[in-house]
Design a protein around this motif. Structure first.
Motif, PDB file in Angstrom:
ATOM      1  N   LEU A   6       0.850  -1.182   0.000  1.00 42.89           N
ATOM      2  CA  LEU A   6       0.000   0.000   0.000  1.00 42.89           C
ATOM      3  C   LEU A   6       0.886   1.232   0.000  1.00 42.89           C
ATOM      4  N   GLY A   7       0.415   2.312  -0.589  1.00 44.59           N
ATOM      5  CA  GLY A   7       1.179   3.547  -0.523  1.00 44.59           C
ATOM      6  C   GLY A   7       1.276   4.248  -1.850  1.00 44.59           C
ATOM      7  N   ASP A   8       2.444   4.869  -2.076  1.00 45.10           N
ATOM      8  CA  ASP A   8       2.632   5.766  -3.216  1.00 45.10           C
ATOM      9  C   ASP A   8       3.441   5.117  -4.339  1.00 45.10           C
ATOM     10  N   SER A   9       3.937   5.945  -5.248  1.00 44.31           N
ATOM     11  CA  SER A   9       4.605   5.452  -6.453  1.00 44.31           C
ATOM     12  C   SER A   9       5.866   4.651  -6.190  1.00 44.31           C
ATOM     13  N   HIS A  10       6.533   4.879  -5.080  1.00 46.39           N
ATOM     14  CA  HIS A  10       7.755   4.118  -4.833  1.00 46.39           C
ATOM     15  C   HIS A  10       7.460   2.624  -4.738  1.00 46.39           C
ATOM     16  N   LEU A  11       6.284   2.267  -4.252  1.00 44.24           N
ATOM     17  CA  LEU A  11       5.875   0.864  -4.254  1.00 44.24           C
ATOM     18  C   LEU A  11       5.067   0.530  -5.502  1.00 44.24           C
ATOM     19  N   ALA A  12       4.229   1.460  -5.952  1.00 41.28           N
ATOM     20  CA  ALA A  12       3.379   1.200  -7.119  1.00 41.28           C
ATOM     21  C   ALA A  12       4.205   0.875  -8.357  1.00 41.28           C
ATOM     22  N   ARG A  13       5.403   1.423  -8.445  1.00 49.07           N
ATOM     23  CA  ARG A  13       6.247   1.228  -9.628  1.00 49.07           C
ATOM     24  C   ARG A  13       7.073  -0.051  -9.607  1.00 49.07           C
ATOM     25  N   ILE A  14       6.922  -0.858  -8.567  1.00 48.64           N
ATOM     26  CA  ILE A  14       7.614  -2.153  -8.577  1.00 48.64           C
ATOM     27  C   ILE A  14       6.983  -3.000  -9.667  1.00 48.64           C
ATOM     28  N   GLN A  15       7.805  -3.471 -10.555  1.00 47.94           N
ATOM     29  CA  GLN A  15       7.331  -4.233 -11.711  1.00 47.94           C
ATOM     30  C   GLN A  15       6.738  -5.577 -11.272  1.00 47.94           C
ATOM     31  N   PRO A  16       5.685  -6.026 -11.970  1.00 52.56           N
ATOM     32  CA  PRO A  16       5.049  -7.304 -11.604  1.00 52.56           C
ATOM     33  C   PRO A  16       6.020  -8.464 -11.483  1.00 52.56           C
ATOM     34  N   ASP A  17       6.993  -8.542 -12.372  1.00 51.61           N
ATOM     35  CA  ASP A  17       7.967  -9.639 -12.316  1.00 51.61           C
ATOM     36  C   ASP A  17       8.844  -9.579 -11.063  1.00 51.61           C
ATOM     37  N   ASP A  18       8.966  -8.393 -10.481  1.00 56.82           N
ATOM     38  CA  ASP A  18       9.802  -8.231  -9.297  1.00 56.82           C
ATOM     39  C   ASP A  18       9.062  -8.527  -7.990  1.00 56.82           C
TER      40      ASP A  18
END
Length: 171
Positions: A6-18
């Motif tokens: 949950l949270g902002d872009s720093h977590l939202a931008r983690i790629q699905p494969d990662d």
């Protein structure tokens, strides 16, 4: 182990494969542009909340932006309200800070102010028995290479260091 982000872009931008580098099953419900005050809606939007073992939260960078600044006390209260609604173990991913030399606005975020928001959030999570990823320390070896050209968002090299740190905190 099931993990919720949950949270902002720093977590939202983690790629699905990662995501599988964090845990076997990870749901990324983080939304770019989010503030601590958005956490309640993010929590409410997860239908199967009780099925998660760990919740990873990353907020603060947007809260500290001067043109939309959330008072630090409001940010603290919003995070505390979200944390008490979560029976799971909490991991807080502190704001990575910014590369101040790349920021375009004259009055923009500073690492000093971001550190204040992260410190308050870390205190809230620690008081609830959670753990904290000290993102600036994790990324320190990269210097300005931790950030893309906007000076705010993380570069791929930063995620190469941050994802294992999150995984270690998740356990």
């Amino acid at each position: 182990m099931r993990v919720l982000l949950l949270g902002d872009s720093h977590l939202a931008r983690i790629q699905p494969d990662d995501l599988t580098r964090i845990a076997a099953e990870v749901t990324n419900a983080a939304i770019s542009g989010s503030f601590a005050t958005d956490l309640a809606d993010q929590v409410a939007g997860v239908a199967d909340l009780a099925s998660y073992d760990v919740v990873v939260i990353g907020v603060g960078t947007n809260d500290a932006a001067p043109w939309k600044q959330v008072p630090i006390e409001t940010s603290e209260r919003a995070l505390a309200d979200a944390v008490v609604r979560l029976p799971q173990r909490i991991v807080y991913v502190a704001s990575p800070g910014v590369d101040e030399t790349r920021l375009k606005r004259v009055a923009d975020r500073t690492n000093e102010v971001l550190a204040d928001y992260s410190r308050v959030a870390a205190d809230v999570v620690a008081a609830a028995g959670g753990s904290v990823v000290d993102t600036p320390a994790v990324l320190a070896s990269l210097g300005s290479a931790a950030f893309v050209d906007d000076g705010v968002h993380l570069a791929p090299a930063a995620y190469e260091l941050l994802i294992p740190a999150i995984a270690a905190a998740v356990g």
